[in-house]
Design an enzyme around this catalytic site. Structure first.
Site, mmCIF file in Angstrom:
data_model
loop_
_atom_site.group_PDB
_atom_site.id
_atom_site.type_symbol
_atom_site.label_atom_id
_atom_site.label_comp_id
_atom_site.label_asym_id
_atom_site.label_seq_id
_atom_site.Cartn_x
_atom_site.Cartn_y
_atom_site.Cartn_z
ATOM 1 N N LEU A 33 11.378 21.736 42.703
ATOM 2 C CA LEU A 33 9.940 22.896 42.348
ATOM 3 C C LEU A 33 11.277 23.739 41.243
ATOM 4 O O LEU A 33 12.232 23.501 41.136
ATOM 5 C CB LEU A 33 9.803 24.098 43.407
ATOM 6 C CG LEU A 33 9.166 23.613 44.293
ATOM 7 C CD1 LEU A 33 8.988 24.868 45.595
ATOM 8 C CD2 LEU A 33 8.114 22.873 44.543
ATOM 9 N N GLY A 36 6.934 25.664 36.559
ATOM 10 C CA GLY A 36 5.491 25.298 36.689
ATOM 11 C C GLY A 36 4.670 25.706 38.231
ATOM 12 O O GLY A 36 3.680 25.573 38.373
ATOM 13 N N HIS A 37 5.700 24.401 38.871
ATOM 14 C CA HIS A 37 5.180 25.041 40.257
ATOM 15 C C HIS A 37 4.654 26.769 40.743
ATOM 16 O O HIS A 37 3.760 27.103 41.335
ATOM 17 C CB HIS A 37 5.723 24.175 41.893
ATOM 18 C CG HIS A 37 6.322 22.833 41.353
ATOM 19 N ND1 HIS A 37 7.367 22.146 40.626
ATOM 20 C CD2 HIS A 37 5.478 21.931 41.619
ATOM 21 C CE1 HIS A 37 7.039 20.814 41.264
ATOM 22 N NE2 HIS A 37 6.098 20.694 41.119
ATOM 23 N N GLU A 150 -3.187 21.086 36.135
ATOM 24 C CA GLU A 150 -3.299 20.455 34.871
ATOM 25 C C GLU A 150 -2.676 19.500 34.342
ATOM 26 O O GLU A 150 -3.271 18.877 33.408
ATOM 27 C CB GLU A 150 -4.154 21.273 33.645
ATOM 28 C CG GLU A 150 -5.750 22.176 34.116
ATOM 29 C CD GLU A 150 -6.418 22.702 32.741
ATOM 30 O OE1 GLU A 150 -6.307 22.782 31.838
ATOM 31 O OE2 GLU A 150 -7.357 23.112 33.118
ATOM 32 N N LYS A 151 -1.638 19.550 34.463
ATOM 33 C CA LYS A 151 -0.743 18.401 33.770
ATOM 34 C C LYS A 151 -1.106 16.764 33.838
ATOM 35 O O LYS A 151 -1.309 15.742 33.586
ATOM 36 C CB LYS A 151 0.885 18.438 33.918
ATOM 37 C CG LYS A 151 1.519 17.479 33.115
ATOM 38 C CD LYS A 151 3.137 17.571 33.740
ATOM 39 C CE LYS A 151 4.085 17.109 34.785
ATOM 40 N NZ LYS A 151 3.523 16.185 35.003
ATOM 41 N N LEU A 178 1.915 23.756 32.217
ATOM 42 C CA LEU A 178 3.051 25.293 31.837
ATOM 43 C C LEU A 178 4.725 25.077 30.933
ATOM 44 O O LEU A 178 4.592 23.370 31.427
ATOM 45 C CB LEU A 178 4.047 25.899 33.406
ATOM 46 C CG LEU A 178 5.163 27.091 32.888
ATOM 47 C CD1 LEU A 178 4.258 28.619 32.276
ATOM 48 C CD2 LEU A 178 5.362 27.191 33.994
ATOM 49 N N SER A 188 8.976 17.469 37.728
ATOM 50 C CA SER A 188 11.048 17.544 38.151
ATOM 51 C C SER A 188 11.126 16.219 37.687
ATOM 52 O O SER A 188 12.423 16.561 37.666
ATOM 53 C CB SER A 188 10.299 16.877 39.324
ATOM 54 O OG SER A 188 9.962 17.976 40.426
#
Length: 283
Positions: A33, A36-37, A150-151, A178, A188
């Site tokens: 994590l 972003g997560h 959305e990545k 992010l 990651s």
């Protein structure tokens, strides 16, 4: 914060809070994590009474065994990060056998072509694996809403199609990408980059921002060729693909049509580390 390693106690706990009229939000992850997560978790906490974060490195969505073996796993660190969020969070960390049973195999899905372009073209069977694990998590957790970044925009659209085709009553919420200070999309995989390559990988987002500007006045073919030439000259980064596609169908476009929404998608290797990114071209 409560950790569930088996599905049955989690199912019972969810049934109890749903009987009390509370809503459930799911954030599916494969661990490792990062901020972003955590942004997905923050969105889920705002929109749900109870948030479930799944941490499961799903073997069925890797077409490369080495990539699966190298995927970073650090549950203790993940749990410490989640403790920084204020709210009611449950963690679901099953084994593959607990989630799938004795037979760990992908289902075959028809996502109406969404699965056969871009990532699907280069990662055979990947989206069957994604669909299989997401469907299983949805069946176990029965969330009211599920939150995806959305990545992985192609994945987001495929999950939306999955809920449509299965009739599962779940709202799929797409959350903004992010980025690190350099503009590199948080992932990651970034942890596997050397400090030098992490800095150089900022070139990916710089290129996408230029693409957005160019797309306002130039054709898709012109922009495609421009991006290919930019990466031909780059000493570190190797372009796997770049495509401008319709945001809904993910079909590669030949010309712009009024009223349609478009996104630019890119996959790049920095040494052996594969990085993906995308940008909306209509706002």
């Amino acid at each position: 914060m409560q950790v569930f390693r088996e599905k049955d106690p989690l199912i019972q706990a969810i049934q109890k809070i749903k009987s009390e009229g509370k809503s459930v939000g799911l954030v599916p992850t494969m661990g490792a994590l990062h901020e972003g997560h955590l942004s997905l978790v923050s969105n889920a906490l705002k929109e749900s009474d109870q948030v479930v974060v799944s941490i499961f490195v799903n073997p069925t969505q890797f077409n490369n065994q080495e990539d699966l073996d190298k995927y970073p796993r650090n549950l203790e660190k993940d749990l410490e990060l989640l403790k920084t969020k204020i709210g009611d969070i449950w963690i679901f960390t099953p084994t593959a056998n607990e989630l799938y049973g004795e037979t760990i195999l992908s289902e075959n899905f028809d996502f109406e072509g969404l699965e056969s372009v871009m990532e699907g073209k280069f990662r055979n069977g990947h989206f069957d694996g994604v669909g299989t694990v997401v469907k299983r998590l949805f069946q176990i957790i029965t969330p009211d809403k599920a939150f995806f970044g959305e990545k992985d925009f192609q994945q987001l659209q495929i999950v939306r199609k999955l809920t449509e085709k299965t009739g599962l009553p779940i709202e799929i919420v797409g959350c903004p990408i992010l980025r690190e200070d350099s503009g590199l999309a948080r992932s990651s995989r970034n942890e596997r980059l050397s400090s030098q390559n992490r800095e150089k990988a900022a070139f990916i987002y710089e290129t996408l921002k230029d693409v957005k500007q160019l797309f306002g006045t130039e054709s898709a073919d012109y922009v495609n060729e421009w991006v290919e030439n930019k990466f031909k000259d780059h000493p570190t980064l190797d372009l796997e693909y770049f495509e401008i596609a319709d945001s809904n169908t993910l079909k590669k476009i030949t010309k712009k049509e009024k009223g349609n929404n478009y996104r630019a998608f890119i996959a790049v290797y920095a040494d052996e580390i594969r990085l993906i990114d995308n940008i909306a071209l209509d706002n």
